[in-house]
Design an enzyme around this catalytic site. Sequence first.
Site, mmCIF file in Angstrom:
data_model
loop_
_atom_site.group_PDB
_atom_site.id
_atom_site.type_symbol
_atom_site.label_atom_id
_atom_site.label_comp_id
_atom_site.label_asym_id
_atom_site.label_seq_id
_atom_site.Cartn_x
_atom_site.Cartn_y
_atom_site.Cartn_z
ATOM 1 N N CYS A 275 1.301 -1.133 -0.695
ATOM 2 C CA CYS A 275 -0.219 0.259 -0.150
ATOM 3 C C CYS A 275 0.820 1.034 -0.133
ATOM 4 O O CYS A 275 0.317 2.416 -0.144
ATOM 5 C CB CYS A 275 -0.840 -0.102 0.628
ATOM 6 N N HIS B 54 -2.802 7.302 2.861
ATOM 7 C CA HIS B 54 -3.576 5.553 2.162
ATOM 8 C C HIS B 54 -5.059 5.036 3.217
ATOM 9 O O HIS B 54 -5.290 6.311 4.013
ATOM 10 C CB HIS B 54 -2.250 4.754 3.275
ATOM 11 N N ASN C 88 -10.105 0.502 0.768
ATOM 12 C CA ASN C 88 -8.194 0.315 0.728
ATOM 13 C C ASN C 88 -8.427 -0.523 -0.710
ATOM 14 O O ASN C 88 -8.199 -1.214 -0.758
ATOM 15 C CB ASN C 88 -8.104 -0.294 1.458
HETATM 16 C C1 COA Z 1 -9.595 -4.843 10.629
HETATM 17 C C2 COA Z 1 -10.393 -3.641 11.987
HETATM 18 C C3 COA Z 1 -11.400 -2.497 11.460
HETATM 19 C C4 COA Z 1 -11.082 -5.245 13.030
HETATM 20 O O1 COA Z 1 -10.782 -4.030 14.337
HETATM 21 P P1 COA Z 1 -10.336 -4.501 15.559
HETATM 22 O O2 COA Z 1 -10.490 -3.316 16.718
HETATM 23 O O3 COA Z 1 -8.997 -5.490 15.502
HETATM 24 O O4 COA Z 1 -10.788 -5.412 15.807
HETATM 25 P P2 COA Z 1 -11.060 -6.912 16.197
HETATM 26 O O5 COA Z 1 -10.684 -8.030 15.196
HETATM 27 O O6 COA Z 1 -10.620 -7.456 17.027
HETATM 28 O O7 COA Z 1 -12.403 -8.151 16.401
HETATM 29 C C5 COA Z 1 -13.863 -7.700 17.186
HETATM 30 C C6 COA Z 1 -15.295 -7.997 17.040
HETATM 31 O O8 COA Z 1 -15.344 -7.933 15.878
HETATM 32 C C7 COA Z 1 -15.450 -9.252 14.953
HETATM 33 N N1 COA Z 1 -15.882 -8.694 13.338
HETATM 34 C C8 COA Z 1 -14.230 -8.660 12.770
HETATM 35 N N2 COA Z 1 -13.984 -8.816 11.488
HETATM 36 C C9 COA Z 1 -15.629 -8.549 11.585
HETATM 37 C C10 COA Z 1 -16.616 -8.331 10.543
HETATM 38 N N3 COA Z 1 -16.378 -7.969 8.817
HETATM 39 N N4 COA Z 1 -17.744 -7.790 10.356
HETATM 40 C C11 COA Z 1 -18.419 -8.204 11.894
HETATM 41 N N5 COA Z 1 -17.503 -8.693 13.434
HETATM 42 C C12 COA Z 1 -16.768 -8.387 12.579
HETATM 43 C C13 COA Z 1 -14.476 -10.407 15.785
HETATM 44 O O9 COA Z 1 -14.952 -11.356 15.045
HETATM 45 C C14 COA Z 1 -14.412 -9.725 17.132
HETATM 46 O O10 COA Z 1 -15.903 -10.405 17.617
HETATM 47 P P3 COA Z 1 -15.562 -10.744 19.007
HETATM 48 O O11 COA Z 1 -15.457 -9.815 19.735
HETATM 49 O O12 COA Z 1 -17.301 -11.237 19.038
HETATM 50 O O13 COA Z 1 -14.385 -12.124 18.806
HETATM 51 C C15 COA Z 1 -8.799 -3.006 12.482
HETATM 52 O O14 COA Z 1 -7.945 -3.762 12.715
HETATM 53 C C16 COA Z 1 -8.252 -2.491 11.469
HETATM 54 O O15 COA Z 1 -8.431 -1.650 10.736
HETATM 55 N N6 COA Z 1 -6.457 -3.169 11.268
HETATM 56 C C17 COA Z 1 -5.835 -2.760 10.292
HETATM 57 C C18 COA Z 1 -6.498 -2.818 8.995
HETATM 58 C C19 COA Z 1 -5.841 -2.896 7.921
HETATM 59 O O16 COA Z 1 -5.453 -0.840 7.633
HETATM 60 N N7 COA Z 1 -5.167 -3.667 6.699
HETATM 61 C C20 COA Z 1 -4.296 -2.805 5.740
HETATM 62 C C21 COA Z 1 -3.161 -2.276 5.726
HETATM 63 S S1 COA Z 1 -3.002 -1.183 4.155
#
Ligand code: COA
Length: 331
Positions: free
Chosen positions: A116, A256, A286
Amino acid sequence: MKTLKNFGILGIGTYVPEKIMTNSDLEKIVDTSDAWIQKMTGIKERRIAAENEATSDLAYNAAVKALESSNTKAEEIDLIVVATLTPDYFTPSVSAMLQKRLGAHHAAAFDLGAACSGFVYGLEAGGNFIATGMYKKVLVIGAEVFSRILDWEDRNTCVLFGDGAAAAVLGEVEEGYGLIGSHLGADGDLDDVLIIPAGGSRTPATHETIDNRSHYLKMKGQEVFKFAVKAMPGAVEKVLENTGIGIDELELIVPHQANMRIISSAAKKLGFPAEKFVLNLDRYGNTSAASVGLALGEALEKGMIKKGDNIALVGFGAGLTYASCVMKWAY
Ligand SMILES: CC(C)(COP(=O)(O)OP(=O)(O)OC[C@H]1O[C@@H](n2cnc3c(N)ncnc32)[C@H](O)[C@@H]1OP(=O)(O)O)[C@@H](O)C(=O)NCCC(=O)NCCS
């Protein structure tokens, strides 16, 4: 001593596939909800390439527009750099395929893998050939068909990404304009937090890797998030320090487009108004290497940038990598 030439962007072109996939469409595929996706990321919809579209097709469409907007003929291009992690093939490179399709017969061509951060890495990598006087016109493209490497059964990843392309023609610009400075970096200690485990030379594709779905992107979301909220403002601070430009001298930051919460956190840390961050992730998600270029192109189209404005671009991504640059807009 040889002096370096100033280089800058002479024109931008963008392209996104027609097909829109909304969060409600995703609700029918995986256990997710529009409300969760919007609250956690800010994304409402993304574009998905047609079955017969691959990365070079998106890149080509963006490139044609960039050539038009910069009044450049394909034969004038000396180098094509394509930043992508979803090339049509391992080989040939997307850039070589484009050389043929655009009729850029004199151009050298290579692809660049910085995920990215690729568009910003590409501007610096391609532009330096102009700075040294080796080339006059360089075409830099960020293009991805991410939908092909996503596991559509994995709600952790498939809701975040989309397909798109952005291209920029670089050339010499007048003194004091164009790229003022940049800062590129990587943190390879985190090489496993965004990874496609199979299909490469370490774990070639087998029936088993296909059954395990390990040729799709895997992500440790929270680790990426923790990295990003530091790396994004950190890279902006560093490039400002390198260039001696104050944050209050910036007109816009083009970040980004990974997650609204990451961008808001960066705005807060930098003390820079959130409304001066260019945003389009609600519509495209993204788009990886295309994301910064796509947002920059949209800002230009909307008349948000004028000659002489200081603009910062900043990206982060798999590797992990990060990259920022500051430009004084040249047209
Ligand atoms: C992906 C992201 C939004 C998830 O948020 P988070 O706070 O880390 O959430 P978690 O993964 O801990 O999940 C929290 C809960 O939501 C749930 N969950 C995850 N994805 C989900 C989705 N698409 N829809 C609904 N629920 C979801 C999980 O299962 C978890 O449930 P639980 O509490 O019952 O176990 C966040 O981690 C993020 O943005 N990370 C950066 C990703 C990124 O930018 N990647 C590209 C880089 S270039």
